[in-house]
Design a protein around this motif. Structure first.
Motif, PDB file in Angstrom:
ATOM      1  N   THR A  24       0.848  -1.192   0.000  1.00 13.28           N
ATOM      2  CA  THR A  24       0.000   0.000   0.000  1.00 13.28           C
ATOM      3  C   THR A  24       0.877   1.232   0.000  1.00 13.28           C
ATOM      4  O   THR A  24       1.777   1.368   0.825  1.00 13.28           O
ATOM      5  CB  THR A  24      -0.929   0.019   1.226  1.00 13.28           C
ATOM      6  OG1 THR A  24      -1.733  -1.164   1.232  1.00 13.28           O
ATOM      7  CG2 THR A  24      -1.835   1.239   1.192  1.00 13.28           C
ATOM      8  N   ARG A  27      -1.635  -1.447  -3.926  1.00 13.33           N
ATOM      9  CA  ARG A  27      -2.738  -0.505  -3.665  1.00 13.33           C
ATOM     10  C   ARG A  27      -2.152   0.903  -3.540  1.00 13.33           C
ATOM     11  O   ARG A  27      -1.200   1.130  -2.777  1.00 13.33           O
ATOM     12  CB  ARG A  27      -3.459  -0.889  -2.371  1.00 13.33           C
ATOM     13  CG  ARG A  27      -4.543   0.081  -1.932  1.00 13.33           C
ATOM     14  CD  ARG A  27      -5.021  -0.278  -0.531  1.00 13.33           C
ATOM     15  NE  ARG A  27      -5.732  -1.544  -0.546  1.00 13.33           N
ATOM     16  CZ  ARG A  27      -7.053  -1.658  -0.618  1.00 13.33           C
ATOM     17  NH1 ARG A  27      -7.799  -0.572  -0.669  1.00 13.33           N
ATOM     18  NH2 ARG A  27      -7.631  -2.832  -0.614  1.00 13.33           N
ATOM     19  N   PRO A  31      -8.766   2.710  -3.270  1.00 11.11           N
ATOM     20  CA  PRO A  31      -7.483   2.676  -3.951  1.00 11.11           C
ATOM     21  C   PRO A  31      -7.559   3.255  -5.347  1.00 11.11           C
ATOM     22  O   PRO A  31      -8.553   3.101  -6.053  1.00 11.11           O
ATOM     23  CB  PRO A  31      -7.152   1.169  -4.003  1.00 11.11           C
ATOM     24  CG  PRO A  31      -8.482   0.496  -3.966  1.00 11.11           C
ATOM     25  CD  PRO A  31      -9.353   1.375  -3.127  1.00 11.11           C
ATOM     26  N   VAL A  39      -5.737  -1.144  -7.898  1.00  8.86           N
ATOM     27  CA  VAL A  39      -5.642  -2.407  -7.180  1.00  8.86           C
ATOM     28  C   VAL A  39      -5.252  -3.462  -8.187  1.00  8.86           C
ATOM     29  O   VAL A  39      -5.821  -3.527  -9.271  1.00  8.86           O
ATOM     30  CB  VAL A  39      -6.978  -2.779  -6.520  1.00  8.86           C
ATOM     31  CG1 VAL A  39      -6.874  -4.119  -5.804  1.00  8.86           C
ATOM     32  CG2 VAL A  39      -7.395  -1.698  -5.537  1.00  8.86           C
TER      33      VAL A  39
END
Length: 379
Positions: A57, A85, A110, A113
């Motif tokens: 992320t 993400r 997001p 993804v």
């Protein structure tokens, strides 16, 4: 003997793939690897990235004007990464009894993804390819130039320059609902030519022209590539003049065909693939129909020291009914340069070995063996 060599090579690749698949990097390893890749490949310093269960992320605000699709693609190639993400960062005002310091939180929506590899851009003429090229396939359309030294006299001369000009062009790509699967349709075409360096004017010996309509599919590490194609083969003028009055017999080789290949990518850059196909509208009409193809590849996720290069190893096997199911072996190994790219294609320098019936159309009945070295631009 050829079958034993083919089976042994494939067995080694399968065992290596299983052993590699059993050792998936943990989140700490992935986080360090991702930070290093971003810093050295894209010149991005993002200490705030997080990894959980193989999902990276990134806060969107840390990317600036960098191409986000490229960031996702680069990170998704890291061994063990399941998703990437890019999340927007929002600020919540402090509660009355809370600290006066703002609290950063991910919005949960997001910007991208992806599974490994990442979801690619969709729509008309999108970037990237759902099905990666087959590195050791002598007839995969791409740009290349190679020198080949033939070990027997079943070709026109022993010192041959081989070049190819071709591309796989996605025309339209789309996601399958809300899943991580995608499909695309496009065009693939290439020209493959051989020149006899020992002839007075380095004569053009043979050119094969291939054009196809294809469709490909990807869901995480699994991908598929199917096509309907046309191939025709043509001899060079100087070659024909030299062969006037000789026993050489020209073949008017032309046909249409259909084939399908399936591929699965394991951690640490190991990939296995297989498939087959058949011919129709054949000339000569006596050509037998069926063929199978299978192989293995290794694209190292690690650089060689601090140099921007990675090792590559690939082996491709084909069996044609026309050749009584004998095995044609094509093997290539070398390095890929990360810093020498053209339109997203990376330069590869590969040594190569081939043993089997010639891939050059007019010589398809001839058993050849050669070693060589070449430069290739591959996605």
């Amino acid at each position: 003997m050829v079958y034993l060599r083919s089976a042994a090579a494939l067995a080694v690749m399968l065992l290596a793939a299983q052993a590699v698949h059993a050792a998936i990097p943990d989140d700490t390893y992935i986080a360090g690897y991702a930070a290093a890749v971003l810093k050295h490949t894209l010149m991005l310093d993002i200490p705030s990235l997080t990894v959980q269960d193989g999902t990276i992320t990134l806060p969107a605000g840390s990317l600036g004007n960098v191409d986000r699709a490229n960031v996702v693609r680069v990170l998704s190639e890291i061994p063990g990464v399941n998703a990437v993400r890019i999340a927007e960062v929002t600020y919540q005002p402090p509660a009355a009894n809370a600290s006066s310091q703002p609290v950063k939180q991910f919005s949960g929506k997001p910007a991208a993804v992806a599974a490994n590899p990442a979801l690619l851009p969709t729509g008309l003429l999108p970037a990237g390819h759902l099905f990666k090229p087959l590195l050791a396939d002598p007839r995969w359309a791409h740009f290349s130039a190679a020198y080949r030294n033939f070990q027997n006299d079943n070709f026109d001369g022993r010192n041959i320059a081989s070049v190819s000009f071709g591309e796989t062009i996605p025309i339209y790509r789309r996601n399958l609902g809300e899943s991580v699967a995608q499909w695309e349709v496009g065009l693939q075409g290439g020209v493959f030519s051989d020149f006899n360096l020992g002839a007075p004017s380095s004569d053009l010996v043979n050119s094969d022209f291939i054009a196809s309509v294809y469709s490909s599919f990807r869901a995480k590490q699994f991908s598929a590539f199917g096509r309907i194609y046309h191939q025709s083969s043509h001899l060079g003028d100087e070659f024909l003049l030299r062969k006037e009055g000789s026993a050489f017999e020209r073949v008017n080789l032309s046909y249409e065909g259909v084939d399908l290949r399936l591929s699965y990518e394991f951690p640490y850059g190991v990939r296995l693939y297989g498939g087959g196909g058949g011919l129709f509208h054949k000339e000569p009409s006596a050509l037998k129909v069926w063929m199978v193809q299978y192989g293995a590849e290794f694209r190292s996720p690690w650089r060689i020291g601090s140099a921007p290069v990675r090792p590559i190893l690939a082996a491709d096997f084909k069996n044609f009914q026309e050749n009584n199911w004998g095995t044609d072996i094509s093997a290539r190994a070398g390095i890929e340069f990360e810093n020498l790219q053209v339109l997203g294609r990376k330069l590869q320098l590969l040594v190569e070995y081939f043993d089997g019936h010639s891939s050059s159309g007019q010589f398809f009945k001839n058993k050849v063996e050669y070693i060589g070295v070449g430069a290739h631009y591959h996605f």
